[in-house]
Design a protein around this motif. Structure first.
Motif, PDB file in Angstrom:
ATOM      1  N   CYS A 267      48.538  33.993   2.813  1.00 45.18           N
ATOM      2  CA  CYS A 267      47.921  33.238   2.307  1.00 45.18           C
ATOM      3  C   CYS A 267      48.478  31.851   2.433  1.00 45.18           C
ATOM      4  N   ASN A 268      48.639  31.785   3.607  1.00 44.90           N
ATOM      5  CA  ASN A 268      48.371  30.480   4.107  1.00 44.90           C
ATOM      6  C   ASN A 268      47.792  29.812   4.802  1.00 44.90           C
ATOM      7  N   GLY A 269      46.097  30.070   4.910  1.00 48.27           N
ATOM      8  CA  GLY A 269      45.584  29.629   5.825  1.00 48.27           C
ATOM      9  C   GLY A 269      45.055  30.515   6.447  1.00 48.27           C
ATOM     10  N   MET A 270      46.177  31.026   7.648  1.00 49.68           N
ATOM     11  CA  MET A 270      45.879  31.131   9.184  1.00 49.68           C
ATOM     12  C   MET A 270      46.208  32.144   9.412  1.00 49.68           C
ATOM     13  N   ASN A 271      45.827  33.556  10.516  1.00 45.69           N
ATOM     14  CA  ASN A 271      45.423  34.599  11.713  1.00 45.69           C
ATOM     15  C   ASN A 271      46.484  35.240  11.110  1.00 45.69           C
ATOM     16  N   ASP A 272      47.054  35.184  10.515  1.00 46.55           N
ATOM     17  CA  ASP A 272      48.555  35.940  10.958  1.00 46.55           C
ATOM     18  C   ASP A 272      48.659  37.419  11.155  1.00 46.55           C
ATOM     19  N   CYS A 273      47.803  37.796  10.987  1.00 42.27           N
ATOM     20  CA  CYS A 273      47.718  39.773  11.116  1.00 42.27           C
ATOM     21  C   CYS A 273      46.532  40.187  12.136  1.00 42.27           C
TER      22      CYS A 273
ATOM     23  N   GLY B 257      42.110  40.230   2.485  1.00 38.72           N
ATOM     24  CA  GLY B 257      41.970  41.418   1.497  1.00 38.72           C
ATOM     25  C   GLY B 257      42.412  41.495   0.517  1.00 38.72           C
ATOM     26  N   SER B 258      42.134  42.931   0.032  1.00 39.31           N
ATOM     27  CA  SER B 258      42.310  42.861  -1.508  1.00 39.31           C
ATOM     28  C   SER B 258      44.908  43.190  -1.626  1.00 39.31           C
ATOM     29  N   LEU B 259      44.931  43.268  -0.256  1.00 41.57           N
ATOM     30  CA  LEU B 259      46.542  43.712  -0.155  1.00 41.57           C
ATOM     31  C   LEU B 259      47.033  42.338  -0.679  1.00 41.57           C
ATOM     32  N   ALA B 260      46.266  40.842   0.628  1.00 39.51           N
ATOM     33  CA  ALA B 260      46.175  39.740   0.368  1.00 39.51           C
ATOM     34  C   ALA B 260      46.736  39.348  -1.167  1.00 39.51           C
ATOM     35  N   ALA B 261      45.369  39.845  -1.694  1.00 38.34           N
ATOM     36  CA  ALA B 261      45.094  38.792  -3.131  1.00 38.34           C
ATOM     37  C   ALA B 261      44.732  37.419  -3.041  1.00 38.34           C
ATOM     38  N   CYS B 262      44.923  36.564  -2.504  1.00 40.63           N
ATOM     39  CA  CYS B 262      45.070  34.910  -1.616  1.00 40.63           C
ATOM     40  C   CYS B 262      43.841  34.657  -2.938  1.00 40.63           C
ATOM     41  N   PRO B 263      44.595  33.594  -4.088  1.00 44.08           N
ATOM     42  CA  PRO B 263      43.724  32.458  -4.682  1.00 44.08           C
ATOM     43  C   PRO B 263      42.233  32.360  -3.396  1.00 44.08           C
ATOM     44  N   PRO B 264      41.789  31.505  -3.990  1.00 44.62           N
ATOM     45  CA  PRO B 264      40.045  30.605  -3.567  1.00 44.62           C
ATOM     46  C   PRO B 264      40.967  29.477  -2.228  1.00 44.62           C
ATOM     47  N   CYS B 265      40.309  28.773  -1.756  1.00 45.16           N
ATOM     48  CA  CYS B 265      41.025  27.727  -0.477  1.00 45.16           C
ATOM     49  C   CYS B 265      41.043  26.227  -1.466  1.00 45.16           C
ATOM     50  N   GLY B 266      42.411  25.971  -1.109  1.00 42.66           N
ATOM     51  CA  GLY B 266      43.159  24.473  -1.872  1.00 42.66           C
ATOM     52  C   GLY B 266      42.230  23.632  -1.707  1.00 42.66           C
ATOM     53  N   TRP B 267      42.709  22.632  -2.423  1.00 39.85           N
ATOM     54  CA  TRP B 267      41.768  21.411  -2.252  1.00 39.85           C
ATOM     55  C   TRP B 267      41.777  20.206  -0.928  1.00 39.85           C
ATOM     56  N   GLU B 268      42.612  20.792   0.000  1.00 42.52           N
ATOM     57  CA  GLU B 268      42.636  20.783   1.673  1.00 42.52           C
ATOM     58  C   GLU B 268      42.073  21.251   2.460  1.00 42.52           C
TER      59      GLU B 268
ATOM     60  N   PRO C 267      34.685  30.908   9.631  1.00 38.29           N
ATOM     61  CA  PRO C 267      34.988  30.593  10.632  1.00 38.29           C
ATOM     62  C   PRO C 267      35.096  31.042  12.112  1.00 38.29           C
ATOM     63  N   VAL C 268      35.131  29.884  13.093  1.00 37.32           N
ATOM     64  CA  VAL C 268      34.340  30.455  14.486  1.00 37.32           C
ATOM     65  C   VAL C 268      35.195  30.590  15.366  1.00 37.32           C
ATOM     66  N   HIS C 269      36.820  30.045  14.803  1.00 35.02           N
ATOM     67  CA  HIS C 269      38.290  30.282  14.709  1.00 35.02           C
ATOM     68  C   HIS C 269      38.950  30.972  14.765  1.00 35.02           C
ATOM     69  N   TYR C 270      39.386  32.388  15.899  1.00 28.57           N
ATOM     70  CA  TYR C 270      40.285  33.477  15.556  1.00 28.57           C
ATOM     71  C   TYR C 270      41.183  33.231  14.741  1.00 28.57           C
ATOM     72  N   GLU C 271      41.732  31.615  14.628  1.00 29.09           N
ATOM     73  CA  GLU C 271      42.994  31.264  13.903  1.00 29.09           C
ATOM     74  C   GLU C 271      43.085  30.914  12.363  1.00 29.09           C
ATOM     75  N   PHE C 272      41.780  30.740  11.699  1.00 27.89           N
ATOM     76  CA  PHE C 272      41.044  30.729  10.130  1.00 27.89           C
ATOM     77  C   PHE C 272      40.219  31.930  10.072  1.00 27.89           C
ATOM     78  N   CYS C 273      40.770  32.423   8.722  1.00 24.76           N
ATOM     79  CA  CYS C 273      40.013  33.700   8.058  1.00 24.76           C
ATOM     80  C   CYS C 273      38.505  33.164   7.697  1.00 24.76           C
ATOM     81  N   SER C 274      39.142  32.426   6.253  1.00 27.58           N
ATOM     82  CA  SER C 274      38.112  32.364   5.359  1.00 27.58           C
ATOM     83  C   SER C 274      37.981  30.782   5.054  1.00 27.58           C
ATOM     84  N   CYS C 275      38.342  30.210   5.209  1.00 27.04           N
ATOM     85  CA  CYS C 275      38.606  28.765   5.534  1.00 27.04           C
ATOM     86  C   CYS C 275      39.449  27.845   6.322  1.00 27.04           C
ATOM     87  N   ILE C 276      38.923  26.361   6.324  1.00 30.48           N
ATOM     88  CA  ILE C 276      39.339  25.285   7.846  1.00 30.48           C
ATOM     89  C   ILE C 276      39.860  24.448   6.928  1.00 30.48           C
TER      90      ILE C 276
END
Length: 160
Positions: free
Chosen positions: A99-105, A113-124, A130-139
């Motif tokens: 849940c750090n915003g980066m595609n570490d896996c 993923g359901s195991l990650a259970a991340c909150p929605p994107c924060g204010w930052e 995203p079109v870049h591999y390094e991000f998942c659902s937020c930039i």
């Protein structure tokens, strides 16, 4: 002689109690800065972020975050609270990378993923595909309106 027997029994009981205390496992879970999962050093004050454990740099005064018994067979030798399993069973990341915003896996299972259970994107962050591999659902919002497409629908340039 009864007093001597009592003193002997008390000494023996104290010795057994101290031996058991020394053998008890040490709980090293702690919360590092920025509410990240951490590893508690022997000084019982220093809390090292999970991803700093077994990184070949001693962050604890006595080097316990780099000990062979802890780092010998990664990730199996690490306490479970330091490890986040990716959806690919052969991959893992440190728990503070979830849940750090980066595609570490590499497959976004640490972010979406359901195991990650991340909150929605924060204010930052800006929510998009995203079109870049390094991000998942937020930039990061700092990438908005920079003249470069980061989201599939260009929302980072026209809406963000």
């Amino acid at each position: 002689s009864a007093v001597a027997l009592l003193v002997l029994a008390a000494t023996l009981a104290l010795g057994v109690a101290l031996a058991l205390l020394k053998q008890a496992p040490v709980n090293r879970f702690c919360t590092a800065p920025n509410n990240l999962t951490g590893f508690l050093c022997d000084d019982r004050v220093t809390c090292v972020p999970a991803s700093w454990v077994c990184d070949s740099v001693s962050n604890c005064r006595n080097g316990e975050d780099e000990q062979k018994q802890l780092c010998g067979d990664l990730p199996h030798s690490l306490p479970g609270y330091l490890v986040f399993p990716c959806s690919n069973p052969t991959s893992w990341v440190y728990a503070d990378q979830r849940c750090n915003g980066m595609n570490d896996c590499g497959d976004c299972s640490d972010e979406t993923g359901s195991l990650a259970a991340c909150p929605p994107c924060g204010w930052e962050w800006w929510s998009c595909s995203p079109v870049h591999y390094e991000f998942c659902s937020c930039i990061p919002r700092r990438l908005c309106r920079d003249g470069i497409q980061h989201c599939l629908g260009w929302s980072d340039e026209f809406v963000c």
